[in-house]
Design an enzyme around this catalytic site. Sequence first.
Site, PDB file in Angstrom:
ATOM      1  N   ASP A 153      -5.650  -2.970   1.601  1.00 21.09           N
ATOM      2  CA  ASP A 153      -5.418  -2.504   0.374  1.00 21.09           C
ATOM      3  C   ASP A 153      -6.331  -1.808  -0.429  1.00 21.09           C
ATOM      4  OD1 ASP A 153      -3.071  -3.949   0.969  1.00 21.09           O
ATOM      5  OD2 ASP A 153      -3.734  -5.907  -0.097  1.00 21.09           O
ATOM      6  N   GLU A 248       4.530  -1.315  -3.031  1.00 24.39           N
ATOM      7  CA  GLU A 248       5.173  -2.236  -2.957  1.00 24.39           C
ATOM      8  C   GLU A 248       5.059  -3.043  -4.245  1.00 24.39           C
ATOM      9  OE1 GLU A 248       3.868  -4.875   0.201  1.00 24.39           O
ATOM     10  OE2 GLU A 248       1.835  -5.106  -0.656  1.00 24.39           O
ATOM     11  N   ARG A 299      -0.865  -1.789   9.273  1.00 26.72           N
ATOM     12  CA  ARG A 299      -1.927  -2.742   9.515  1.00 26.72           C
ATOM     13  C   ARG A 299      -2.341  -2.881  11.124  1.00 26.72           C
ATOM     14  NH1 ARG A 299      -0.616  -7.942   6.052  1.00 26.72           N
ATOM     15  NH2 ARG A 299      -0.553  -9.027   8.061  1.00 26.72           N
TER      16      ARG A 299
HETATM   17  O1  F6P Z   1      -2.983  -7.690   2.116  1.00 27.12           O
HETATM   18  C1  F6P Z   1      -2.549  -7.015   2.975  1.00 27.12           C
HETATM   19  C2  F6P Z   1      -1.248  -7.061   3.113  1.00 27.12           C
HETATM   20  O2  F6P Z   1      -0.838  -6.259   4.109  1.00 27.12           O
HETATM   21  C3  F6P Z   1      -0.747  -6.454   1.673  1.00 27.12           C
HETATM   22  O3  F6P Z   1      -0.594  -5.002   1.532  1.00 27.12           O
HETATM   23  C4  F6P Z   1       0.793  -7.037   1.984  1.00 27.12           C
HETATM   24  O4  F6P Z   1       1.328  -7.289   0.588  1.00 27.12           O
HETATM   25  C5  F6P Z   1       0.540  -8.315   2.587  1.00 27.12           C
HETATM   26  O5  F6P Z   1      -0.800  -8.186   3.116  1.00 27.12           O
HETATM   27  C6  F6P Z   1       1.501  -8.853   3.383  1.00 27.12           C
HETATM   28  O6  F6P Z   1       1.301 -10.003   3.966  1.00 27.12           O
HETATM   29  P1  F6P Z   1       2.191 -10.683   4.995  1.00 27.12           P
HETATM   30  O7  F6P Z   1       1.178 -10.234   6.518  1.00 27.12           O
HETATM   31  O8  F6P Z   1       1.988 -11.937   5.181  1.00 27.12           O
HETATM   32  O9  F6P Z   1       3.664  -9.921   5.283  1.00 27.12           O
END
Ligand code: F6P
Length: 371
Positions: A153, A248, A299
């Site tokens: 982020d 988001e 990610r």
């Molecule tokens: O902080 C990283 C992140 O990918 C954010 O961009 C997103 O809101 C969140 O983690 C999503 O988390 P999870 O893996 O629990 O869905």
Amino acid sequence: MATYKNIPIKKIAISTGGGDAPGLNAVIRAAALSAHTRGWDVYGVLDGFHGILSPEEYPNGGFIPLTRERVSGITHLGGTILGTSNRNNPLKYPMLRPDGTIEEVDRSDEIVRGFRLHHIDALITVGGDGSLAIASVLAQKGLRLISVPKTIDNDLDKTEVTFGFDTAVGFATEALDRLHSTAASHGRVMVVEVMGRYAGWIALHSGVAGSADVILIPEHPYDIHKVIEKIKEREMRGNKFTIVVVAEGASPKGGALTVVEHEAGRAERLGGIGEKVAAEIHAISGKETRVVVLGHLLRGGSPTSFDRLTALRFGAAAIRGLEEGYGGVMVALDPPHVKYVPIEEAMGKMKMVPMDSDIVLTARDLGISFG
Ligand code: F6P
């Protein structure tokens, strides 16, 4: 911040916590190799702090030795070989009461005890804002540690950038490139939702690099009618398609965040704003719209060379910092240097996109609308 000058180290541990980010394995490799060079033993804690809080759940007691062989060939791999978790915050660990309700319990003392039991002299904890808050408490309780900042982020303060961000932006940019041809062929509005939590960095950087027409970010609550104006302006010029990137965490003026779920012991989960924006565009303009949610694809994958290098620098700097006697600090990129900042200074303050920054001005000059 504490100083441990001249207190020798024999054995360290590394843990990765929070959402994964490309580059975590590069940190692990750099830290492990730098530690071995100094003759220290290195262990990895599995699944964030879960390995130390629930060792009975693991055949190896929640720790694995990070030998030279174990960290060989991992720099280019996404994810983390140690596993991670953004649930069950040890400071607010959800425990089931006999009556079926949930109580949030602070288990930080158990973590400190666990490391002592394993004769760990120092810890490197790699994580985002949540992990920094945990690290700060553990450091205050006497655990010698250095934090390495991580998040796709890019919202952590006191560091120019975090690894993972460049990989995420690169992937989102490629997605936007691909979506242009299909949007143009069908004359559609394509709404692309990207992660970023409460900051708009990924949306802004990928939106500008990927030639979006509209970028909606949390730092600037949007007016859907301005989005429609942009679509109409493009149509008047003969462009029947429009690409909208929405973070988001974006929300309409006077409106609320779009949240998927709240769960005890973890941060709220954002998502769904892309669908809302697309539905509104269709309802007001009649244009055919499609939504693409890039989500966790941002990610995954192999870290870019920039992220690998940043991660390797952070991992090696964390070990140098331990050797120099630092404790309770976070490594941070302050180009061209990597420096050490007290964890308390880095945590709790989110780095948001300044709406008067060069990149926002560039976007405006290119005719990109922020709604
Ligand atoms: O902080 C990283 C992140 O990918 C954010 O961009 C997103 O809101 C969140 O983690 C999503 O988390 P999870 O893996 O629990 O869905």
